[in-house]
Design a protein around this motif. Structure first.
Motif, mmCIF file in Angstrom:
data_model
loop_
_atom_site.group_PDB
_atom_site.id
_atom_site.type_symbol
_atom_site.label_atom_id
_atom_site.label_comp_id
_atom_site.label_asym_id
_atom_site.label_seq_id
_atom_site.Cartn_x
_atom_site.Cartn_y
_atom_site.Cartn_z
ATOM 1 N N ALA B 142 0.836 -1.210 0.000
ATOM 2 C CA ALA B 142 0.000 0.000 0.000
ATOM 3 C C ALA B 142 0.873 1.265 0.000
ATOM 4 C CB ALA B 142 -0.916 -0.017 1.218
ATOM 5 N N PHE B 143 1.894 1.265 0.831
ATOM 6 C CA PHE B 143 2.765 2.439 0.960
ATOM 7 C C PHE B 143 3.523 2.711 -0.339
ATOM 8 C CE2 PHE B 143 6.673 4.637 2.236
ATOM 9 C CZ PHE B 143 6.152 5.670 2.995
ATOM 10 N N LEU B 144 4.091 1.668 -0.916
ATOM 11 C CA LEU B 144 4.894 1.867 -2.142
ATOM 12 C C LEU B 144 4.023 2.288 -3.329
ATOM 13 C CD1 LEU B 144 7.519 -1.014 -1.948
ATOM 14 C CD2 LEU B 144 7.947 1.424 -1.766
ATOM 15 N N LEU B 145 2.839 1.680 -3.441
ATOM 16 C CA LEU B 145 1.963 2.055 -4.564
ATOM 17 C C LEU B 145 1.566 3.532 -4.455
ATOM 18 C CD1 LEU B 145 -0.357 -1.081 -4.920
ATOM 19 C CD2 LEU B 145 1.301 -0.265 -6.584
ATOM 20 N N GLN B 146 1.370 3.981 -3.230
ATOM 21 C CA GLN B 146 0.994 5.390 -3.050
ATOM 22 C C GLN B 146 2.177 6.318 -3.298
ATOM 23 O OE1 GLN B 146 0.248 7.168 0.853
ATOM 24 N NE2 GLN B 146 -1.823 7.643 0.165
ATOM 25 N N LYS B 147 3.325 5.962 -2.737
ATOM 26 C CA LYS B 147 4.481 6.863 -2.807
ATOM 27 C C LYS B 147 5.160 6.834 -4.174
ATOM 28 C CE LYS B 147 4.948 8.856 1.217
ATOM 29 N NZ LYS B 147 5.110 10.303 1.431
ATOM 30 N N SER B 152 -4.133 6.257 -6.164
ATOM 31 C CA SER B 152 -5.156 6.673 -5.196
ATOM 32 C C SER B 152 -5.510 5.468 -4.319
ATOM 33 C CB SER B 152 -6.408 7.128 -5.936
ATOM 34 O OG SER B 152 -6.944 6.038 -6.655
ATOM 35 N N GLN B 153 -6.177 5.749 -3.189
ATOM 36 C CA GLN B 153 -6.577 4.635 -2.299
ATOM 37 C C GLN B 153 -7.518 3.682 -3.015
ATOM 38 O OE1 GLN B 153 -7.936 5.730 1.584
ATOM 39 N NE2 GLN B 153 -6.095 6.866 2.062
ATOM 40 N N GLN B 154 -8.347 4.245 -3.909
ATOM 41 C CA GLN B 154 -9.302 3.424 -4.665
ATOM 42 C C GLN B 154 -8.561 2.435 -5.574
ATOM 43 O OE1 GLN B 154 -11.784 5.778 -7.226
ATOM 44 N NE2 GLN B 154 -13.342 4.179 -7.385
ATOM 45 N N LYS B 155 -7.515 2.965 -6.241
ATOM 46 C CA LYS B 155 -6.750 2.111 -7.157
ATOM 47 C C LYS B 155 -5.965 1.050 -6.379
ATOM 48 C CE LYS B 155 -4.059 2.147 -11.331
ATOM 49 N NZ LYS B 155 -3.263 2.870 -12.295
ATOM 50 N N ILE B 156 -5.384 1.479 -5.245
ATOM 51 C CA ILE B 156 -4.640 0.518 -4.415
ATOM 52 C C ILE B 156 -5.579 -0.599 -3.959
ATOM 53 C CG2 ILE B 156 -3.289 0.206 -2.298
ATOM 54 C CD1 ILE B 156 -2.462 3.168 -2.557
ATOM 55 N N ALA B 157 -6.808 -0.194 -3.581
ATOM 56 C CA ALA B 157 -7.798 -1.184 -3.122
ATOM 57 C C ALA B 157 -8.103 -2.185 -4.242
ATOM 58 C CB ALA B 157 -9.075 -0.472 -2.684
ATOM 59 N N ALA B 158 -8.219 -1.675 -5.480
ATOM 60 C CA ALA B 158 -8.513 -2.566 -6.618
ATOM 61 C C ALA B 158 -7.332 -3.499 -6.878
ATOM 62 C CB ALA B 158 -8.812 -1.736 -7.854
ATOM 63 N N ILE B 159 -6.120 -2.967 -6.776
ATOM 64 C CA ILE B 159 -4.931 -3.797 -7.032
ATOM 65 C C ILE B 159 -4.789 -4.880 -5.963
ATOM 66 C CG2 ILE B 159 -2.388 -3.772 -7.148
ATOM 67 C CD1 ILE B 159 -2.693 -0.849 -8.255
ATOM 68 N N MET B 160 -4.982 -4.461 -4.701
ATOM 69 C CA MET B 160 -4.780 -5.407 -3.595
ATOM 70 C C MET B 160 -6.022 -6.238 -3.299
ATOM 71 S SD MET B 160 -2.563 -3.040 -0.976
ATOM 72 C CE MET B 160 -2.170 -4.332 0.183
ATOM 73 N N ALA B 166 -9.742 -0.770 4.326
ATOM 74 C CA ALA B 166 -8.609 -1.638 4.683
ATOM 75 C C ALA B 166 -7.294 -1.029 4.194
ATOM 76 C CB ALA B 166 -8.810 -3.020 4.080
ATOM 77 N N VAL B 167 -7.349 -0.439 3.000
ATOM 78 C CA VAL B 167 -6.136 0.197 2.457
ATOM 79 C C VAL B 167 -5.735 1.385 3.328
ATOM 80 C CG1 VAL B 167 -5.218 1.514 0.492
ATOM 81 C CG2 VAL B 167 -6.543 -0.547 0.088
ATOM 82 N N GLU B 168 -6.731 2.169 3.734
ATOM 83 C CA GLU B 168 -6.460 3.328 4.586
ATOM 84 C C GLU B 168 -5.794 2.878 5.883
ATOM 85 O OE1 GLU B 168 -9.952 5.704 5.037
ATOM 86 O OE2 GLU B 168 -8.905 7.195 6.276
ATOM 87 N N SER B 169 -6.306 1.778 6.422
ATOM 88 C CA SER B 169 -5.744 1.236 7.661
ATOM 89 C C SER B 169 -4.296 0.758 7.438
ATOM 90 C CB SER B 169 -6.649 0.094 8.143
ATOM 91 O OG SER B 169 -5.946 -0.788 8.939
ATOM 92 N N HIS B 170 -4.046 0.083 6.306
ATOM 93 C CA HIS B 170 -2.684 -0.385 5.992
ATOM 94 C C HIS B 170 -1.720 0.799 5.865
ATOM 95 C CE1 HIS B 170 -3.326 -4.594 5.748
ATOM 96 N NE2 HIS B 170 -4.114 -4.568 4.706
ATOM 97 N N LEU B 171 -2.211 1.865 5.205
ATOM 98 C CA LEU B 171 -1.349 3.038 5.016
ATOM 99 C C LEU B 171 -1.032 3.707 6.354
ATOM 100 C CD1 LEU B 171 -2.943 4.592 1.798
ATOM 101 C CD2 LEU B 171 -0.601 3.785 2.043
ATOM 102 N N PHE B 172 -2.056 3.799 7.191
ATOM 103 C CA PHE B 172 -1.866 4.421 8.504
ATOM 104 C C PHE B 172 -0.860 3.623 9.332
ATOM 105 C CE2 PHE B 172 -3.035 4.805 13.005
ATOM 106 C CZ PHE B 172 -2.935 6.180 13.157
#
Lengths: 103, 188
Positions: B142-147, B152-160, B166-172
């Motif tokens: 999650a962190f690497l895809l964002q950085k 976006s969180q939406q795209k990360i959610a689709a990838i993962m 859940a993605v927001e929680s992983h990033l936090f």
């Protein structure tokens, strides 16, 4: 030894050090390299298939060879006439030896 | 070429379509792989493996996600597989080093300095990448895809294949873990 505030600031700065990260271009000719890897992989699969076929053929030849040897050994055995038992059983089952309709 | 046409052409093993796909996604795939494996040559290898996998498995692509999402997912999975494989090799290297006369670990990779980091941040980014390597898989992804890719969180959610929550929680949690690791590093 740094104080807590200084450490916190450094950690925060480090955490943000990937901001404005520039994306990197991969080495040129990536597509050509991928193509050659796919070709190599296909070639390896063909060779592997060929090896498997040769192994299977070798096993089948062995089985055939063992059968021929066994059959010949059975023929040569004293007092044995291969197939005679089967013939007798067949004749017995269908009453071929009885002269039932002979008047 | 729209996405459906591209997928159809890829399914027919069309070389031009495959070249188009590689040209379109090679930069993103390479940068994602680089973030994970932290070595240019290895990232190059993972990138090649990703596109080979795409080529081999496009027939099974169900189109329940966008093509880009699917390619990114393969990139993440291949990178994680590569890391797992490297760790296994490293464990073996520890055993071989026991029998080495030099009495030190061989196969020790150097610190990673991302070539895309601005000059004044190089040193800190090196420290950060060391900490990122210690994150659990999902937090790291999650962190690497964002950085790195700016997803976006939406795209990360689709990838993962997770919910946005859940993605927001992983990033936090990733940021919290990294901060803790960095504080420990600077206090040492």
């Amino acid at each position: 030894m740094k104080n807590a505030k200084e450490t916190e600031r450094l950690a925060e700065e480090t955490l943000n050090s990937l901001d404005n990260l520039q994306t990197i271009e991969p080495e040129p000719f990536l597509f050509t390299r991928i193509q050659s890897r796919i070709a190599r992989k296909n070639e390896a699969a063909i060779i592997q298939n060929r090896v498997s076929m040769y192994r299977l053929a070798a096993v089948l030849i062995c089985i055939l060879f063992i059968n021929i040897i066994s059959y010949q050994a059975a023929l040569k055995a004293p007092g044995s006439k291969p197939g005679s038992d089967v013939k007798a059983a067949f004749a017995n089952e269908y009453h071929l030896e009885d002269n039932f309709y002979a008047y | 070429m729209n996405e459906n046409d591209l997928i159809t052409a890829l399914r027919h093993n069309n070389e031009n379509a495959f070249r188009f796909l590689v040209d379109r996604y090679q930069k993103s795939v390479f940068n994602i792989a680089l973030g994970f494996v932290q070595q240019k040559e290895n990232a190059e290898e993972v990138t090649q493996e990703v596109f080979i996998k795409v080529f081999e498995t496009i027939a099974g692509f169900k189109q329940d996600a966008k093509l880009s999402t699917w390619v990114y997912r393969i990139a993440v999975n291949q990178s994680l597989d590569f890391i797992r494989h490297t760790k296994r090799k490293k464990r073996f290297a520890i055993i071989t080093s026991m029998f080495n006369k030099a009495d030190e670990l061989i196969h020790q990779p150097p610190d990673f300095c991302h070539p895309g980091v601005v000059l004044e941040n190089k040193e800190q980014a090196t420290v950060l990448f060391k900490a990122i390597a210690q994150l659990p898989q999902s937090q790291k992804t999650a962190f690497l895809l964002q950085k790195i890719d700016g997803c976006s969180q939406q795209k990360i959610a689709a990838i993962m294949q997770l919910t946005e929550g859940a993605v927001e929680s992983h990033l936090f949690r990733a940021k919290a873990t990294l901060k803790k690791l960095l504080i420990n590093y600077y206090q040492a």
